[in-house]
Design an enzyme around this catalytic site. Structure first.
Site, mmCIF file in Angstrom:
data_model
loop_
_atom_site.group_PDB
_atom_site.id
_atom_site.type_symbol
_atom_site.label_atom_id
_atom_site.label_comp_id
_atom_site.label_asym_id
_atom_site.label_seq_id
_atom_site.Cartn_x
_atom_site.Cartn_y
_atom_site.Cartn_z
ATOM 1 N N GLU A 191 -36.689 -56.248 -16.254
ATOM 2 C CA GLU A 191 -36.676 -57.133 -15.083
ATOM 3 C C GLU A 191 -38.046 -57.769 -14.827
ATOM 4 O O GLU A 191 -38.142 -58.764 -14.110
ATOM 5 C CB GLU A 191 -36.168 -56.385 -13.839
ATOM 6 C CG GLU A 191 -34.785 -55.838 -14.080
ATOM 7 C CD GLU A 191 -34.035 -55.351 -12.850
ATOM 8 O OE1 GLU A 191 -34.306 -55.827 -11.741
ATOM 9 O OE2 GLU A 191 -33.155 -54.495 -13.019
ATOM 10 N N TYR A 199 -38.824 -55.261 -6.276
ATOM 11 C CA TYR A 199 -38.758 -54.172 -7.265
ATOM 12 C C TYR A 199 -39.434 -54.589 -8.571
ATOM 13 O O TYR A 199 -40.352 -53.909 -9.053
ATOM 14 C CB TYR A 199 -37.303 -53.771 -7.526
ATOM 15 C CG TYR A 199 -37.111 -52.974 -8.816
ATOM 16 C CD1 TYR A 199 -37.645 -51.695 -8.958
ATOM 17 C CD2 TYR A 199 -36.405 -53.513 -9.899
ATOM 18 C CE1 TYR A 199 -37.481 -50.971 -10.140
ATOM 19 C CE2 TYR A 199 -36.240 -52.796 -11.084
ATOM 20 C CZ TYR A 199 -36.779 -51.524 -11.200
ATOM 21 O OH TYR A 199 -36.629 -50.817 -12.370
ATOM 22 N N LYS A 225 -42.910 -53.275 -10.482
ATOM 23 C CA LYS A 225 -42.937 -52.706 -11.840
ATOM 24 C C LYS A 225 -43.892 -53.519 -12.727
ATOM 25 O O LYS A 225 -44.627 -52.954 -13.546
ATOM 26 C CB LYS A 225 -41.528 -52.700 -12.453
ATOM 27 C CG LYS A 225 -40.539 -51.762 -11.796
ATOM 28 C CD LYS A 225 -40.874 -50.282 -11.959
ATOM 29 C CE LYS A 225 -40.674 -49.758 -13.365
ATOM 30 N NZ LYS A 225 -40.893 -48.282 -13.433
HETATM 31 P P1 NAD Z 1 -33.693 -43.216 -10.034
HETATM 32 O O1 NAD Z 1 -33.847 -43.997 -8.770
HETATM 33 O O2 NAD Z 1 -32.354 -42.669 -10.399
HETATM 34 O O3 NAD Z 1 -34.706 -41.993 -10.037
HETATM 35 C C1 NAD Z 1 -36.020 -42.098 -9.582
HETATM 36 C C2 NAD Z 1 -36.587 -40.681 -9.421
HETATM 37 O O4 NAD Z 1 -37.956 -40.799 -9.030
HETATM 38 C C3 NAD Z 1 -35.886 -39.852 -8.338
HETATM 39 O O5 NAD Z 1 -35.647 -38.547 -8.804
HETATM 40 C C4 NAD Z 1 -36.891 -39.828 -7.185
HETATM 41 O O6 NAD Z 1 -36.816 -38.657 -6.388
HETATM 42 C C5 NAD Z 1 -38.207 -39.892 -7.949
HETATM 43 N N1 NAD Z 1 -39.301 -40.453 -7.142
HETATM 44 C C6 NAD Z 1 -39.267 -41.575 -6.368
HETATM 45 N N2 NAD Z 1 -40.468 -41.737 -5.772
HETATM 46 C C7 NAD Z 1 -41.257 -40.716 -6.176
HETATM 47 C C8 NAD Z 1 -42.609 -40.346 -5.927
HETATM 48 N N3 NAD Z 1 -43.387 -41.078 -5.097
HETATM 49 N N4 NAD Z 1 -43.104 -39.237 -6.515
HETATM 50 C C9 NAD Z 1 -42.341 -38.484 -7.339
HETATM 51 N N5 NAD Z 1 -41.056 -38.775 -7.604
HETATM 52 C C10 NAD Z 1 -40.522 -39.884 -7.044
HETATM 53 O O7 NAD Z 1 -34.242 -44.182 -11.181
HETATM 54 P P2 NAD Z 1 -33.756 -44.358 -12.701
HETATM 55 O O8 NAD Z 1 -32.645 -45.331 -12.748
HETATM 56 O O9 NAD Z 1 -33.607 -43.024 -13.309
HETATM 57 O O10 NAD Z 1 -35.027 -45.084 -13.324
HETATM 58 C C11 NAD Z 1 -36.107 -44.331 -13.860
HETATM 59 C C12 NAD Z 1 -37.168 -45.293 -14.371
HETATM 60 O O11 NAD Z 1 -36.629 -46.149 -15.358
HETATM 61 C C13 NAD Z 1 -37.739 -46.198 -13.280
HETATM 62 O O12 NAD Z 1 -39.117 -46.305 -13.475
HETATM 63 C C14 NAD Z 1 -37.048 -47.529 -13.516
HETATM 64 O O13 NAD Z 1 -37.865 -48.584 -13.097
HETATM 65 C C15 NAD Z 1 -36.860 -47.507 -15.018
HETATM 66 N N6 NAD Z 1 -35.702 -48.259 -15.543
HETATM 67 C C16 NAD Z 1 -34.462 -48.048 -15.027
HETATM 68 C C17 NAD Z 1 -33.367 -48.734 -15.571
HETATM 69 C C18 NAD Z 1 -31.970 -48.508 -15.063
HETATM 70 O O14 NAD Z 1 -31.036 -49.194 -15.514
HETATM 71 N N7 NAD Z 1 -31.711 -47.557 -14.197
HETATM 72 C C19 NAD Z 1 -33.574 -49.645 -16.623
HETATM 73 C C20 NAD Z 1 -34.875 -49.817 -17.118
HETATM 74 C C21 NAD Z 1 -35.924 -49.114 -16.576
HETATM 75 P P1 TYD Z 2 -27.662 -52.999 -10.347
HETATM 76 O O1 TYD Z 2 -26.874 -51.849 -10.874
HETATM 77 O O2 TYD Z 2 -28.166 -52.955 -8.951
HETATM 78 O O3 TYD Z 2 -28.851 -53.229 -11.393
HETATM 79 P P2 TYD Z 2 -29.943 -54.456 -11.471
HETATM 80 O O4 TYD Z 2 -29.855 -55.253 -10.251
HETATM 81 O O5 TYD Z 2 -31.222 -53.718 -11.566
HETATM 82 O O6 TYD Z 2 -29.590 -55.207 -12.708
HETATM 83 O O7 TYD Z 2 -26.783 -54.315 -10.495
HETATM 84 C C1 TYD Z 2 -26.248 -54.731 -11.750
HETATM 85 C C2 TYD Z 2 -25.560 -56.085 -11.519
HETATM 86 O O8 TYD Z 2 -24.428 -55.879 -10.675
HETATM 87 C C3 TYD Z 2 -26.443 -57.097 -10.808
HETATM 88 O O9 TYD Z 2 -26.194 -58.404 -11.335
HETATM 89 C C4 TYD Z 2 -25.984 -57.039 -9.366
HETATM 90 C C5 TYD Z 2 -24.522 -56.689 -9.491
HETATM 91 N N1 TYD Z 2 -23.963 -55.884 -8.377
HETATM 92 C C6 TYD Z 2 -22.806 -56.316 -7.718
HETATM 93 O O10 TYD Z 2 -22.220 -57.374 -8.051
HETATM 94 N N2 TYD Z 2 -22.317 -55.546 -6.693
HETATM 95 C C7 TYD Z 2 -22.922 -54.400 -6.276
HETATM 96 O O11 TYD Z 2 -22.449 -53.744 -5.306
HETATM 97 C C8 TYD Z 2 -24.109 -53.971 -6.964
HETATM 98 C C9 TYD Z 2 -24.816 -52.715 -6.553
HETATM 99 C C10 TYD Z 2 -24.578 -54.748 -8.008
#
Ligand code: NAD
Ligand code: TYD
Length: 352
Positions: free
Chosen positions: A137, A161, A165
């Site tokens: 992103e 967000y 990042k």
């Molecule tokens: P998540 O929101 O599920 O988990 C985040 C974790 O970080 C939680 O356990 C929370 O308690 C902990 N946390 C938050 N603030 C904190 C702090 N100040 N100190 C210590 N712990 C803290 O997130 P996720 O989806 O597992 O994402 C993990 C990482 O991967 C993030 O850095 C995110 O930017 C990156 N990422 C996520 C995706 C995705 O699709 N979910 C894709 C690419 C990158």
């Molecule tokens: P999301 O899972 O929030 O991931 P990101 O925004 O980081 O890509 O959303 C994935 C896609 O789904 C995004 O285009 C927003 C859309 N979305 C909906 O249409 N409805 C919803 O309730 C949510 C949470 C996301």
């Protein structure tokens, strides 16, 4: 790599990564450092409590004293920073915590690790390494026919967000450029799989379908995301931790772009055919679009594939069924995480 801090290990990807790495490497000790925000859940790590190679430390990555103490106590040589505020919609409502955790928290980890690992000017203990888990992103949004993001695509984040990042990524790179501090950055596309908090799209669809609730689809549902099964992401991060070139960024993705409407229809079709005939496309409800909604993400993973021999193992068709089945078999987990704070959040976001 011997003593590894995984920050954010109680979240979605962090918990999957801890399971993955403990299974992959029996020689290391993993210290899960997590503040346990609404997104952190120790149930995600059930079964590991008695594993000798696993320790949990409740701490905020912004807390200098506590993190210093943990780094010293466990003689840490590797930090993999997953901890973040990770939900775009929450960042639109209030960016404050995103700046604190994602930017200031990253800076705190970098400063502490540099101090602990430095043995002379621009030189560090043998084998130490800091990995920043980032996101596609940070590159911003693609139009339908644009080529996918490469590591050279300029950063152009749009949401608070992704801006937080991107700021963190720049700090990490600055530590390499300025101090030769040993870092790598990974930028992955959207993940799906077990233990994802149901504010994110796929688990939200699952939760609403199972409760026969409307599924809010933003805008016209034509936005595109590039979906990767979480275990494939974990393997990629492990490979970067072991062999990634220092100072480098690695994009991670599986050439799997889908519109949101395709995703929602796929899950409904599976549930309709296999679980409950009352789950139909009538549940799809188009709602007001997200502010600044990025149109399309798409990753070019050629660099990690060529340099580190990584490619995704799970086809989307298989991964999505595994994921749906996981949520079906773990409805207690789902019910637990959607009780309390989640209900207030849902009402606020969707006026329902
Ligand atoms: P998540 O929101 O599920 O988990 C985040 C974790 O970080 C939680 O356990 C929370 O308690 C902990 N946390 C938050 N603030 C904190 C702090 N100040 N100190 C210590 N712990 C803290 O997130 P996720 O989806 O597992 O994402 C993990 C990482 O991967 C993030 O850095 C995110 O930017 C990156 N990422 C996520 C995706 C995705 O699709 N979910 C894709 C690419 C990158
Ligand atoms: P999301 O899972 O929030 O991931 P990101 O925004 O980081 O890509 O959303 C994935 C896609 O789904 C995004 O285009 C927003 C859309 N979305 C909906 O249409 N409805 C919803 O309730 C949510 C949470 C996301």
């Amino acid at each position: 790599m011997k003593n590894v801090i995984v920050t954010g290990g109680a979240g979605f990807i962090g918990s999957n990564f801890i399971r993955y790495i403990l299974n992959e490497n029996k020689e290391i000790k993993v210290i899960n450092v997590d503040k346990l925000t609404y997104a952190g859940n120790l149930e995600n790590l059930k079964g590991l409590e008695n594993n000798e190679n696993y320790v949990f430390e409740k701490a905020d990555i912004c807390d200098k004293e506590k993190i210093e103490e943990i780094v010293k106590k466990y003689d840490i040589d590797t930090i993999i920073n997953f901890a973040a505020e990770s939900h775009v919609d929450r960042s639109i409502k209030d960016p404050t915590e995103f700046i604190n955790t994602n930017i200031k928290g990253t800076q705190n980890l970098l400063a502490i690790a540099k101090n602990a690992w430095e043995i002379g000017e621009d030189t560090y203990k043998e084998g130490v390494r800091y990995i920043q888990v980032s996101t596609d992103e940070v590159y911003g949004s693609l139009e339908k026919d644009d080529p996918c993001f490469t590591e050279k695509t300029p950063l152009s984040p749009h949401s608070p967000y992704s801006a937080s990042k991107a700021s963190a990524d720049m700090l990490v790179k600055a530590y390499y450029d300025t101090y030769k501090f040993p870092v790598c950055i990974t930028r992955c596309s959207n993940n799906y799989g077990p233990y994802q908090f149901p504010e994110k799209f796929i688990p939200l669809i699952m939760n609403n379908c199972l409760k026969h609730k409307n599924i809010p689809v933003y805008g016209d549902g034509s936005n595109i995301r590039d979906w990767l099964f979480v275990e494939d992401h974990c393997e990629a991060i492990y490979k970067v931790t072991l062999n990634g070139r220092l100072g480098e960024v690695y994009n991670i993705g599986g050439h799997n772009e889908r519109t949101n409407l395709q995703i929602v229809k796929k899950i409904i079709a599976y549930l309709h055919d296999n679980v409950d005939k009352e789950i139909t496309e009538d549940l799809i409800t188009f709602v007001k679009d997200r502010k600044g909604h990025d149109k399309r993400y798409g990753i070019n993973p050629e660099k990690i594939s060529k340099e580190l021999g990584w490619s995704p193992k799970t086809k989307f068709e298989d991964g999505i069924v595994k994921t749906i089945e996981w949520y079906l078999n773990n409805q207690e987990w789902l019910d637990n995480v959607v009780s309390g704070e989640y209900e207030n959040y849902y009402k606020k976001m969707y006026n329902q």
